[in-house]
Design a protein around this motif. Structure first.
Motif, PDB file in Angstrom:
ATOM      1  N   LYS A  73       7.374 129.934  38.467  1.00  0.00           N
ATOM      2  CA  LYS A  73       8.180 130.783  37.573  1.00  0.00           C
ATOM      3  C   LYS A  73       7.403 132.053  37.216  1.00  0.00           C
ATOM      4  CE  LYS A  73      11.042 127.395  35.164  1.00  0.00           C
ATOM      5  NZ  LYS A  73      11.346 126.809  33.855  1.00  0.00           N
ATOM      6  N   ILE A  74       6.123 131.878  36.950  1.00  0.00           N
ATOM      7  CA  ILE A  74       5.292 133.024  36.579  1.00  0.00           C
ATOM      8  C   ILE A  74       5.144 133.985  37.751  1.00  0.00           C
ATOM      9  CG2 ILE A  74       3.008 133.717  35.741  1.00  0.00           C
ATOM     10  CD1 ILE A  74       4.819 132.228  33.712  1.00  0.00           C
ATOM     11  N   VAL A  75       5.000 133.458  38.954  1.00  0.00           N
ATOM     12  CA  VAL A  75       4.898 134.317  40.137  1.00  0.00           C
ATOM     13  C   VAL A  75       6.201 135.092  40.317  1.00  0.00           C
ATOM     14  CG1 VAL A  75       4.721 134.308  42.658  1.00  0.00           C
ATOM     15  CG2 VAL A  75       3.177 132.896  41.292  1.00  0.00           C
ATOM     16  N   GLY A  76       7.327 134.442  40.134  1.00  0.00           N
ATOM     17  CA  GLY A  76       8.624 135.118  40.259  1.00  0.00           C
ATOM     18  C   GLY A  76       8.809 136.190  39.189  1.00  0.00           C
ATOM     19  N   ILE A  77       8.433 135.876  37.955  1.00  0.00           N
ATOM     20  CA  ILE A  77       8.559 136.859  36.875  1.00  0.00           C
ATOM     21  C   ILE A  77       7.650 138.058  37.151  1.00  0.00           C
ATOM     22  CG2 ILE A  77       8.056 137.248  34.423  1.00  0.00           C
ATOM     23  CD1 ILE A  77       8.998 134.347  33.930  1.00  0.00           C
ATOM     24  N   ALA A  78       6.421 137.810  37.589  1.00  0.00           N
ATOM     25  CA  ALA A  78       5.491 138.900  37.887  1.00  0.00           C
ATOM     26  C   ALA A  78       6.023 139.778  39.015  1.00  0.00           C
ATOM     27  CB  ALA A  78       4.119 138.342  38.249  1.00  0.00           C
ATOM     28  N   ALA A  79       6.630 139.164  40.040  1.00  0.00           N
ATOM     29  CA  ALA A  79       7.195 139.938  41.152  1.00  0.00           C
ATOM     30  C   ALA A  79       8.364 140.791  40.674  1.00  0.00           C
ATOM     31  CB  ALA A  79       7.636 139.003  42.271  1.00  0.00           C
ATOM     32  N   ALA A  80       9.218 140.219  39.816  1.00  0.00           N
ATOM     33  CA  ALA A  80      10.367 140.972  39.298  1.00  0.00           C
ATOM     34  C   ALA A  80       9.909 142.152  38.434  1.00  0.00           C
ATOM     35  CB  ALA A  80      11.274 140.050  38.496  1.00  0.00           C
ATOM     36  N   VAL A  81       8.939 141.930  37.590  1.00  0.00           N
ATOM     37  CA  VAL A  81       8.425 143.018  36.746  1.00  0.00           C
ATOM     38  C   VAL A  81       7.786 144.087  37.615  1.00  0.00           C
ATOM     39  CG1 VAL A  81       6.697 143.588  34.980  1.00  0.00           C
ATOM     40  CG2 VAL A  81       8.139 141.588  34.674  1.00  0.00           C
ATOM     41  N   GLY A  82       7.029 143.694  38.617  1.00  0.00           N
ATOM     42  CA  GLY A  82       6.416 144.656  39.523  1.00  0.00           C
ATOM     43  C   GLY A  82       7.450 145.479  40.271  1.00  0.00           C
ATOM     44  N   ALA A  83       8.526 144.834  40.750  1.00  0.00           N
ATOM     45  CA  ALA A  83       9.596 145.558  41.456  1.00  0.00           C
ATOM     46  C   ALA A  83      10.283 146.539  40.517  1.00  0.00           C
ATOM     47  CB  ALA A  83      10.603 144.566  42.025  1.00  0.00           C
ATOM     48  N   PHE A  84      10.512 146.119  39.276  1.00  0.00           N
ATOM     49  CA  PHE A  84      11.156 146.999  38.294  1.00  0.00           C
ATOM     50  C   PHE A  84      10.290 148.223  38.006  1.00  0.00           C
ATOM     51  CE2 PHE A  84      11.775 148.270  33.837  1.00  0.00           C
ATOM     52  CZ  PHE A  84      13.097 148.677  33.903  1.00  0.00           C
ATOM     53  N   ILE A  85       9.010 148.004  37.788  1.00  0.00           N
ATOM     54  CA  ILE A  85       8.108 149.133  37.509  1.00  0.00           C
ATOM     55  C   ILE A  85       8.023 150.043  38.723  1.00  0.00           C
ATOM     56  CG2 ILE A  85       5.688 149.741  37.084  1.00  0.00           C
ATOM     57  CD1 ILE A  85       5.520 147.268  35.285  1.00  0.00           C
ATOM     58  N   GLY A  86       7.978 149.477  39.935  1.00  0.00           N
ATOM     59  CA  GLY A  86       7.955 150.279  41.149  1.00  0.00           C
ATOM     60  C   GLY A  86       9.210 151.118  41.293  1.00  0.00           C
ATOM     61  N   VAL A  88      11.184 152.187  38.847  1.00  0.00           N
ATOM     62  CA  VAL A  88      11.182 153.239  37.824  1.00  0.00           C
ATOM     63  C   VAL A  88      10.241 154.373  38.216  1.00  0.00           C
ATOM     64  CG1 VAL A  88      10.515 153.732  35.427  1.00  0.00           C
ATOM     65  CG2 VAL A  88      11.874 151.705  35.945  1.00  0.00           C
ATOM     66  N   ILE A  89       9.091 154.030  38.747  1.00  0.00           N
ATOM     67  CA  ILE A  89       8.124 155.059  39.135  1.00  0.00           C
ATOM     68  C   ILE A  89       8.629 155.848  40.330  1.00  0.00           C
ATOM     69  CG2 ILE A  89       5.813 155.401  40.095  1.00  0.00           C
ATOM     70  CD1 ILE A  89       4.841 153.144  38.307  1.00  0.00           C
ATOM     71  N   SER A  90       9.290 155.205  41.306  1.00  0.00           N
ATOM     72  CA  SER A  90       9.738 155.898  42.507  1.00  0.00           C
ATOM     73  C   SER A  90      10.887 156.871  42.238  1.00  0.00           C
ATOM     74  CB  SER A  90      10.147 154.896  43.581  1.00  0.00           C
ATOM     75  OG  SER A  90      11.329 154.208  43.186  1.00  0.00           O
ATOM     76  N   ARG A  91      11.607 156.712  41.134  1.00  0.00           N
ATOM     77  CA  ARG A  91      12.709 157.613  40.808  1.00  0.00           C
ATOM     78  C   ARG A  91      12.216 158.964  40.304  1.00  0.00           C
ATOM     79  NH1 ARG A  91      17.862 154.468  38.329  1.00  0.00           N
ATOM     80  NH2 ARG A  91      18.027 152.951  39.992  1.00  0.00           N
ATOM     81  N   ARG A  92      11.033 159.021  39.857  1.00  0.00           N
ATOM     82  CA  ARG A  92      10.500 160.291  39.335  1.00  0.00           C
ATOM     83  C   ARG A  92      10.098 161.110  40.460  1.00  0.00           C
ATOM     84  NH1 ARG A  92       7.096 158.980  33.917  1.00  0.00           N
ATOM     85  NH2 ARG A  92       8.744 157.926  32.849  1.00  0.00           N
TER      86      ARG A  92
END
Length: 92
Positions: A73-86, A88-92
């Motif tokens: 579960k923690i690995v999945g949550i970390a992957a989802a948070v990483g994808a979200f941050i990626g 957000v950063i790529s839109r700039r």
């Protein structure tokens, strides 16, 4: 013709001395009160710091136990948070 001023210790001298003594007493009492207040604040701050430290250690232990119980579960949550941050950063 010279005018000599004669100074005598009268009621004004004793009043002045009394006033100076009273002011010194008030300053001493104020200093004592400030030191007492400082000690009280220091003791309360120490108690608060200790309580926060205990709660932080409890939270860290609970998190550690949860991660050990549910690693995927923690690995999945970390992957989802990483994808979200990626994203957000790529839109700039």
């Amino acid at each position: 013709m010279t005018t000599d001023t004669i100074t005598t210790a009268g009621p004004t001298e004793s009043t002045k001395d009394t006033l100076v003594r009273d002011i010194k007493g008030i300053v001493g009492k104020a200093d004592h009160l400030l030191k007492d207040a400082g000690h009280t604040v220091s003791e309360e701050l120490s108690a608060t710091r200790h309580a926060i430290s205990e709660k932080a250690c409890g939270a860290a232990n609970a998190t550690d136990a949860y991660v050990h119980a549910n690693p995927w579960k923690i690995v999945g949550i970390a992957a989802a948070v990483g994808a979200f941050i990626g994203a957000v950063i790529s839109r700039r």
